[in-house]
Design a protein around this motif. Structure first.
Motif, PDB file in Angstrom:
ATOM      1  N   UNK A  76      -0.936   6.301  -6.476  1.00 29.04           N
ATOM      2  CA  UNK A  76      -2.133   5.493  -6.692  1.00 29.04           C
ATOM      3  C   UNK A  76      -3.197   5.818  -5.655  1.00 29.04           C
ATOM      4  N   UNK A  77      -4.454   5.822  -6.097  1.00 26.71           N
ATOM      5  CA  UNK A  77      -5.576   6.019  -5.191  1.00 26.71           C
ATOM      6  C   UNK A  77      -6.018   4.697  -4.592  1.00 26.71           C
ATOM      7  N   UNK A  78      -7.041   4.772  -3.709  1.00 26.74           N
ATOM      8  CA  UNK A  78      -7.483   3.555  -3.031  1.00 26.74           C
ATOM      9  C   UNK A  78      -8.097   2.560  -4.011  1.00 26.74           C
ATOM     10  N   UNK A  79      -8.819   3.049  -5.005  1.00 27.23           N
ATOM     11  CA  UNK A  79      -9.382   2.139  -5.994  1.00 27.23           C
ATOM     12  C   UNK A  79      -8.309   1.414  -6.781  1.00 27.23           C
TER      13      UNK A  79
ATOM     14  N   UNK B 282       0.829  -1.209   0.000  1.00 22.73           N
ATOM     15  CA  UNK B 282       0.000   0.000   0.000  1.00 22.73           C
ATOM     16  C   UNK B 282       0.858   1.251   0.000  1.00 22.73           C
ATOM     17  N   UNK B 283       1.863   1.284   0.845  1.00 21.33           N
ATOM     18  CA  UNK B 283       2.731   2.462   0.901  1.00 21.33           C
ATOM     19  C   UNK B 283       3.497   2.650  -0.404  1.00 21.33           C
ATOM     20  N   UNK B 284       3.926   1.556  -1.023  1.00 22.18           N
ATOM     21  CA  UNK B 284       4.626   1.672  -2.303  1.00 22.18           C
ATOM     22  C   UNK B 284       3.705   2.215  -3.388  1.00 22.18           C
ATOM     23  N   UNK B 285       2.466   1.740  -3.405  1.00 19.21           N
ATOM     24  CA  UNK B 285       1.516   2.235  -4.397  1.00 19.21           C
ATOM     25  C   UNK B 285       1.167   3.694  -4.149  1.00 19.21           C
ATOM     26  N   UNK B 286       1.020   4.086  -2.873  1.00 18.13           N
ATOM     27  CA  UNK B 286       0.717   5.480  -2.558  1.00 18.13           C
ATOM     28  C   UNK B 286       1.870   6.401  -2.926  1.00 18.13           C
ATOM     29  N   UNK B 287       3.091   5.921  -2.772  1.00 14.34           N
ATOM     30  CA  UNK B 287       4.252   6.740  -3.131  1.00 14.34           C
ATOM     31  C   UNK B 287       4.312   7.006  -4.634  1.00 14.34           C
TER      32      UNK B 287
ATOM     33  N   UNK C 189      -7.692  -2.598  -6.718  1.00 11.56           N
ATOM     34  CA  UNK C 189      -7.935  -3.308  -7.970  1.00 11.56           C
ATOM     35  C   UNK C 189      -6.682  -3.792  -8.676  1.00 11.56           C
ATOM     36  N   UNK C 190      -5.573  -3.057  -8.563  1.00 16.02           N
ATOM     37  CA  UNK C 190      -4.381  -3.383  -9.343  1.00 16.02           C
ATOM     38  C   UNK C 190      -3.188  -3.826  -8.500  1.00 16.02           C
ATOM     39  N   UNK C 191      -3.304  -3.712  -7.176  1.00 18.01           N
ATOM     40  CA  UNK C 191      -2.190  -4.121  -6.315  1.00 18.01           C
ATOM     41  C   UNK C 191      -2.607  -5.257  -5.384  1.00 18.01           C
ATOM     42  N   UNK C 192      -3.651  -5.032  -4.612  1.00 18.98           N
ATOM     43  CA  UNK C 192      -4.063  -6.026  -3.614  1.00 18.98           C
ATOM     44  C   UNK C 192      -4.743  -7.221  -4.267  1.00 18.98           C
ATOM     45  N   UNK C 193      -5.729  -6.976  -5.118  1.00 18.00           N
ATOM     46  CA  UNK C 193      -6.492  -8.076  -5.717  1.00 18.00           C
ATOM     47  C   UNK C 193      -5.626  -9.055  -6.504  1.00 18.00           C
ATOM     48  N   UNK C 194      -4.683  -8.601  -7.355  1.00 15.91           N
ATOM     49  CA  UNK C 194      -3.839  -9.590  -8.052  1.00 15.91           C
ATOM     50  C   UNK C 194      -2.988 -10.432  -7.102  1.00 15.91           C
ATOM     51  N   UNK C 195      -2.611  -9.877  -5.962  1.00 15.23           N
ATOM     52  CA  UNK C 195      -1.787 -10.627  -5.020  1.00 15.23           C
ATOM     53  C   UNK C 195      -2.581 -11.654  -4.214  1.00 15.23           C
ATOM     54  N   UNK C 196      -3.879 -11.472  -4.123  1.00 15.52           N
ATOM     55  CA  UNK C 196      -4.724 -12.445  -3.409  1.00 15.52           C
ATOM     56  C   UNK C 196      -5.655 -13.166  -4.381  1.00 15.52           C
ATOM     57  N   UNK C 197      -5.282 -13.203  -5.655  1.00 11.33           N
ATOM     58  CA  UNK C 197      -6.162 -13.781  -6.668  1.00 11.33           C
ATOM     59  C   UNK C 197      -6.441 -15.252  -6.408  1.00 11.33           C
ATOM     60  N   UNK C 198      -5.427 -16.004  -5.990  1.00  9.07           N
ATOM     61  CA  UNK C 198      -5.625 -17.432  -5.720  1.00  9.07           C
ATOM     62  C   UNK C 198      -6.619 -17.622  -4.581  1.00  9.07           C
ATOM     63  N   UNK C 199      -6.495 -16.820  -3.536  1.00 11.24           N
ATOM     64  CA  UNK C 199      -7.425 -16.914  -2.408  1.00 11.24           C
ATOM     65  C   UNK C 199      -8.836 -16.518  -2.828  1.00 11.24           C
TER      66      UNK C 199
END
Length: 262
Positions: A170-173, A162-167, A177-187
């Protein structure tokens, strides 16, 4: 060496426990023609227009339920882990309630709250009833979807991502959508598979809301025929495993998965 032997023995017992009932069901479904094996029961199922109607209806409902579940669970699990970790026991307790409260109680509550005399009469139209049924399915699948996503979030460093994306501005959406979701896609896909299985086999809500779902159709055929219910069970099992294979294939071929392997 002894631990390995016991591990293989436990695996063999598990395979036998699950395989024998399936083999028995397949064998029984082929005995509709007296004195020989045949696919008459399967032919009858595939020629029945109610099978196509109910199964396609349940598949569409499952897809909408999965989408709604993802939209609700992923942001909630992310915010609980990122901002409000003290609320995690409360959220886990709330997500466990569908396992404690019987579906018949939930659907009667929905009917009572959203009947034609209420402020929001969802049961007054077919579309509204479909939305109500989808909400019920999302409630039933909430414990499984939430725990799958929460397990996926535990496996990654949410705060650093999150901090890397904010730096980078990137906004919360974008973060979700593009950082968190792809990393938990298997789950997420694991939770989606469980949701699909729940929707396909659910009976109580669809029956009480009088919707043409696959669960009530399966119960109706089971009450009036002998071999066709076994064929339906085998078909549903095969389709479910086929969908699980597609999920695993999609996970394996996703760009994020290829990047992790490289």
């Amino acid at each position: 060496m002894r631990a390995r032997v016991w591990s293989w023995a436990a695996l063999a017992v598990g395979i036998i426990y699950f395989a024998l009932p399936l083999i028995g069901t397949v064998e029984f479904s082929l005995r509709k023609r007296r004195g020989e094996y045949s696919f008459d029961a399967y032919r009858w199922v595939f020629e029945d227009p109610r099978f196509r109607e109910t199964f396609s209806y349940s598949v569409v409902m499952a897809l909408f339920t999965i989408a709604v579940g993802i939209l609700i669970v992923v942001p909630t699990a992310y915010w609980v882990r990122m901002r409000y970790p003290r609320l995690r026991p409360l959220v886990e307790f709330i997500t466990l309630l569908p396992l404690v409260i019987p579906p018949i109680v939930i659907v009667f509550g929905y009917i009572r709250l959203f009947n034609t005399s209420s402020v929001l009469p969802l049961t007054g139209t077919a579309t509204g009833t479909n939305v109500l049924l989808m909400m019920g399915y999302a409630t039933l699948s909430l414990p499984y979807m939430y725990r799958a996503v929460d397990t996926g979030l535990r496996a990654i460093d949410v705060r650093t991502l999150t901090e890397a994306a904010q730096s980078l501005g990137a906004g919360w959406g974008t973060i979700l959508g593009r950082v968190i979701l792809p990393n938990v896609l298997v789950a997420v896909l694991s939770g989606a598979f469980l949701t699909f299985a729940i929707v396909i086999g659910e009976f109580v809500m669809a029956a009480l809301l009088n919707r043409p779902a696959f669960g009530p159709y399966l119960q109706l055929i089971g009450a009036n025929r002998a071999y066709e219910p076994a064929a339906l069970a085998v078909i549903a099992f095969a389709i479910t495993w086929f969908c699980m294979g597609l999920i695993q294939l999609a996970t394996h071929l996703s760009p994020h998965s290829r990047a992790r392997r490289s």
